[in-house]
Design a protein around this motif. Structure first.
Motif, PDB file in Angstrom:
ATOM      1  N   ASP A  82      65.472  35.174   9.251  1.00 53.58           N
ATOM      2  CA  ASP A  82      64.985  35.136  10.602  1.00 53.58           C
ATOM      3  C   ASP A  82      64.951  36.588  11.166  1.00 53.58           C
ATOM      4  O   ASP A  82      65.533  37.328  10.753  1.00 53.58           O
ATOM      5  N   PHE A  83      63.847  36.658  12.186  1.00 59.08           N
ATOM      6  CA  PHE A  83      63.279  37.884  12.590  1.00 59.08           C
ATOM      7  C   PHE A  83      63.560  37.978  14.166  1.00 59.08           C
ATOM      8  O   PHE A  83      63.122  36.770  14.633  1.00 59.08           O
ATOM      9  N   TYR A  84      63.750  39.094  14.773  1.00 61.27           N
ATOM     10  CA  TYR A  84      63.912  39.383  16.116  1.00 61.27           C
ATOM     11  C   TYR A  84      63.163  40.308  16.751  1.00 61.27           C
ATOM     12  O   TYR A  84      63.416  41.510  16.226  1.00 61.27           O
ATOM     13  N   THR A  85      62.001  40.198  17.443  1.00 58.50           N
ATOM     14  CA  THR A  85      61.137  41.278  17.688  1.00 58.50           C
ATOM     15  C   THR A  85      61.146  41.183  19.234  1.00 58.50           C
ATOM     16  O   THR A  85      61.457  40.406  19.962  1.00 58.50           O
ATOM     17  N   LYS A  86      60.790  42.844  19.774  1.00 65.05           N
ATOM     18  CA  LYS A  86      60.627  42.859  21.379  1.00 65.05           C
ATOM     19  C   LYS A  86      59.547  41.691  21.668  1.00 65.05           C
ATOM     20  O   LYS A  86      59.893  41.314  22.841  1.00 65.05           O
ATOM     21  N   GLY A  87      58.483  41.606  21.124  1.00 60.99           N
ATOM     22  CA  GLY A  87      57.397  40.570  21.592  1.00 60.99           C
ATOM     23  C   GLY A  87      57.857  39.703  21.327  1.00 60.99           C
ATOM     24  O   GLY A  87      58.562  39.183  19.878  1.00 60.99           O
ATOM     25  N   GLY A  88      57.264  38.316  21.628  1.00 61.12           N
ATOM     26  CA  GLY A  88      57.399  36.995  21.011  1.00 61.12           C
ATOM     27  C   GLY A  88      56.687  36.750  19.675  1.00 61.12           C
ATOM     28  O   GLY A  88      55.609  37.524  19.361  1.00 61.12           O
ATOM     29  N   TYR A  89      56.460  35.274  19.354  1.00 62.87           N
ATOM     30  CA  TYR A  89      55.875  35.094  18.251  1.00 62.87           C
ATOM     31  C   TYR A  89      54.444  35.339  18.041  1.00 62.87           C
ATOM     32  O   TYR A  89      53.672  35.063  19.239  1.00 62.87           O
ATOM     33  N   GLY A  90      54.027  36.133  17.070  1.00 64.79           N
ATOM     34  CA  GLY A  90      52.513  36.211  17.056  1.00 64.79           C
ATOM     35  C   GLY A  90      52.110  37.667  18.067  1.00 64.79           C
ATOM     36  O   GLY A  90      50.783  37.792  17.871  1.00 64.79           O
ATOM     37  N   GLU A  91      52.796  38.106  18.716  1.00 66.65           N
ATOM     38  CA  GLU A  91      52.252  39.429  19.610  1.00 66.65           C
ATOM     39  C   GLU A  91      51.855  40.269  18.451  1.00 66.65           C
ATOM     40  O   GLU A  91      52.730  40.833  17.554  1.00 66.65           O
ATOM     41  N   PRO A  92      50.788  40.896  18.753  1.00 67.78           N
ATOM     42  CA  PRO A  92      50.236  42.093  17.980  1.00 67.78           C
ATOM     43  C   PRO A  92      50.985  43.280  17.989  1.00 67.78           C
ATOM     44  O   PRO A  92      51.577  43.621  18.801  1.00 67.78           O
ATOM     45  N   GLY A  93      50.781  44.366  16.985  1.00 65.77           N
ATOM     46  CA  GLY A  93      51.397  45.520  17.181  1.00 65.77           C
ATOM     47  C   GLY A  93      52.634  45.648  16.410  1.00 65.77           C
ATOM     48  O   GLY A  93      53.172  44.850  16.325  1.00 65.77           O
ATOM     49  N   LEU A  94      52.917  46.919  16.431  1.00 62.26           N
ATOM     50  CA  LEU A  94      54.353  47.117  15.752  1.00 62.26           C
ATOM     51  C   LEU A  94      55.496  46.751  16.750  1.00 62.26           C
ATOM     52  O   LEU A  94      55.262  46.952  17.961  1.00 62.26           O
ATOM     53  N   VAL A 111      61.005  32.935   8.486  1.00 57.86           N
ATOM     54  CA  VAL A 111      59.779  32.846   7.577  1.00 57.86           C
ATOM     55  C   VAL A 111      60.406  32.619   6.057  1.00 57.86           C
ATOM     56  O   VAL A 111      61.685  32.876   5.792  1.00 57.86           O
ATOM     57  N   PHE A 112      59.471  32.399   4.861  1.00 57.08           N
ATOM     58  CA  PHE A 112      59.846  32.489   3.543  1.00 57.08           C
ATOM     59  C   PHE A 112      59.279  33.615   3.047  1.00 57.08           C
ATOM     60  O   PHE A 112      58.094  34.152   3.265  1.00 57.08           O
ATOM     61  N   ALA A 203      59.363  25.628  11.438  1.00 53.98           N
ATOM     62  CA  ALA A 203      58.395  25.502  10.479  1.00 53.98           C
ATOM     63  C   ALA A 203      57.074  25.732  11.188  1.00 53.98           C
ATOM     64  O   ALA A 203      56.228  26.210  10.731  1.00 53.98           O
ATOM     65  N   PHE A 204      56.770  24.780  12.138  1.00 60.57           N
ATOM     66  CA  PHE A 204      55.572  24.645  12.850  1.00 60.57           C
ATOM     67  C   PHE A 204      55.284  25.965  13.987  1.00 60.57           C
ATOM     68  O   PHE A 204      54.148  25.871  14.427  1.00 60.57           O
ATOM     69  N   ASN A 205      56.364  26.402  14.573  1.00 64.42           N
ATOM     70  CA  ASN A 205      56.147  27.287  15.629  1.00 64.42           C
ATOM     71  C   ASN A 205      56.759  28.692  15.442  1.00 64.42           C
ATOM     72  O   ASN A 205      56.506  29.633  15.891  1.00 64.42           O
ATOM     73  N   LYS A 206      57.421  28.895  14.037  1.00 60.78           N
ATOM     74  CA  LYS A 206      57.923  30.211  13.812  1.00 60.78           C
ATOM     75  C   LYS A 206      57.927  30.821  12.360  1.00 60.78           C
ATOM     76  O   LYS A 206      58.159  31.789  11.948  1.00 60.78           O
ATOM     77  N   GLY A 207      57.166  30.099  11.727  1.00 61.87           N
ATOM     78  CA  GLY A 207      56.502  30.488  10.384  1.00 61.87           C
ATOM     79  C   GLY A 207      57.281  29.940   9.041  1.00 61.87           C
ATOM     80  O   GLY A 207      56.869  30.358   8.102  1.00 61.87           O
TER      81      GLY A 207
END
Ligand code: CU
Length: 374
Positions: A82-94, A111-112, A203-207
């Motif tokens: 599981d991964f935690y990013t400043k932006g939400g799922y699918g937001e582009p950029g680093l 993700v797998f 699965a369907f919303n986070k990869g």
């Protein structure tokens, strides 16, 4: 920054973590005897441990039993995380790591094998009708327990928690964070099997979705295909709305005491891995921040170094250091807080710096030229 590995297959302190702690440019060696067969996770265990694991620093080590595992036709490696990013799922950029979301266990991605689609579409695993497939399934976490399921299959065998106990005829098996399992199944009919974490929004919303493409002849007795088509009214025919409310603005420290308090969190999440708890640094690699003359003589330069990074020789407390500090992606508030925290900790001389001071340094030239940069 330094890293290490805690191998769950190791019998010994930290799973080898202290023995394998390695600063950049160094090599470490230790040895161990595998006493227990099974499928084991390994991961980085450098402080802050969660942050290193959340950056994907893990994998699987298989200790085969003396006589080996039973023969199968295909073996595949599937590792959830599981991964935690400043932006939400699918937001582009680093996307920098988000410590707050990680602590709250609000994953943006599940993700797998490290990324969305790593085992899907063109990257699907493959098998032929009649073959036996073994999946080595691990879960790096850092937080979430996986409800591992393959849509369209039943596991003939599950090596429970990756150990010796075998269960049969299983639909979904739990894989703990920092744990593993082996599943085996014979594929009887052609089609696309779908590997998922059956905590299904993942699965369907986070990869957390991958495919196994099975080719070969049909077997209508086992699976007929569609035999009838009639009208069916599914539940939930109304369009579902999604709350798009913006997150509230971050809380800004109003007093020096608040800056110190907030700054401690910033330090633990971003600085402690290299400069260590207590600001003691690591000899030969990362200079100390405790009782640091370099830090105390120029507070704004400290902000400049965090914003722009630093490379080349500096002298701290009479010792020369020549390592590289990367530019940190932090807000002016976070930087003001963390410097104020450090200035007021570990025998430093006190003081305070404002977000405006940091903004000024962001516009200023780097305090020390980075070789190759202009
Ligand atoms: Cu690490």
């Amino acid at each position: 920054m330094p890293h290490n590995i805690d191998l769950h297959a190791v019998t010994g302190p930290g799973g080898g973590a202290a023995s394998s702690l390695t600063a950049p440019g160094h090599t470490s060696v230790f040895s161990f005897k595998t006493l227990n067969p099974g499928l084991y996770v390994y991961h980085c265990a450098t402080s802050p441990v969660g942050m290193h694991i959340a950056n994907g620093m893990y994998g699987l080590i298989l200790v085969e039993p003396k006589d080996g595992l039973p023969e199968v036709d295909r073996e595949y490696y599937v590792m959830q995380g599981d991964f935690y990013t400043k932006g939400g799922y699918g937001e582009p950029g680093l996307q920098p790591f988000d410590m707050k979301k990680a602590i709250d266990e609000h994953a943006d991605y599940v993700v797998f094998n490290g990324s969305v689609g790593a085992l899907a579409g063109a990257n699907a695993l493959k098998a032929e009708v009649g073959e036996n497939v073994r999946l080595f399934v691990g879960n790096g976490g850092p937080n979430l327990v996986s409800s591992f399921h393959v849509i369209g299959e039943i596991f003939d065998k599950v090596y429970v928690e990756g150990g010796k106990l075998v269960n049969n005829h299983i639909q979904t098996t739990l894989v703990p964070a920092g744990g593993a399992t082996m599943v085996e199944f014979k594929v009887d009919v052609p089609g696309d099997l779908v590997m998922v974490d059956h905590s299904i929004f993942r699965a369907f919303n986070k990869g957390a979705l991958g495919n196994i493409t099975v080719t070969g002849p049909e077997n209508k007795e086992i699976y007929s295909g569609k035999q009838m088509d009639a009208v069916y009214l599914p539940e939930g025919s109304a369009i579902q709305s999604v709350d798009t409310g913006k997150a509230p603005a971050p809380v800004v420290a109003q007093t020096k005491e608040e800056k110190i308090k907030f700054g401690q969190r910033v330090y633990e999440a971003n600085c402690q891995a290299c400069h260590q708890a207590g600001g003691v640094g690591i000899a030969g690699a990362f200079p100390p921040l405790a009782a640091s003359d370099y830090l105390n003589e120029d507070h704004k330069r400290a902000a400049n170094v965090i914003v722009h990074g630093l490379s080349g020789e500096i002298t701290v407390n009479g010792t020369k250091w020549n390592s590289v500090m990367p530019a940190m992606i932090l807000s002016d508030n976070d930087i003001a807080n963390v410097i104020t925290y450090v200035l007021n900790s570990w025998d430093n001389k006190g003081g305070e710096i404002s977000p405006e001071d940091v903004a000024e340094q962001r516009k200023a030239a780097p305090a020390q030229a980075v070789p190759g940069a202009h």
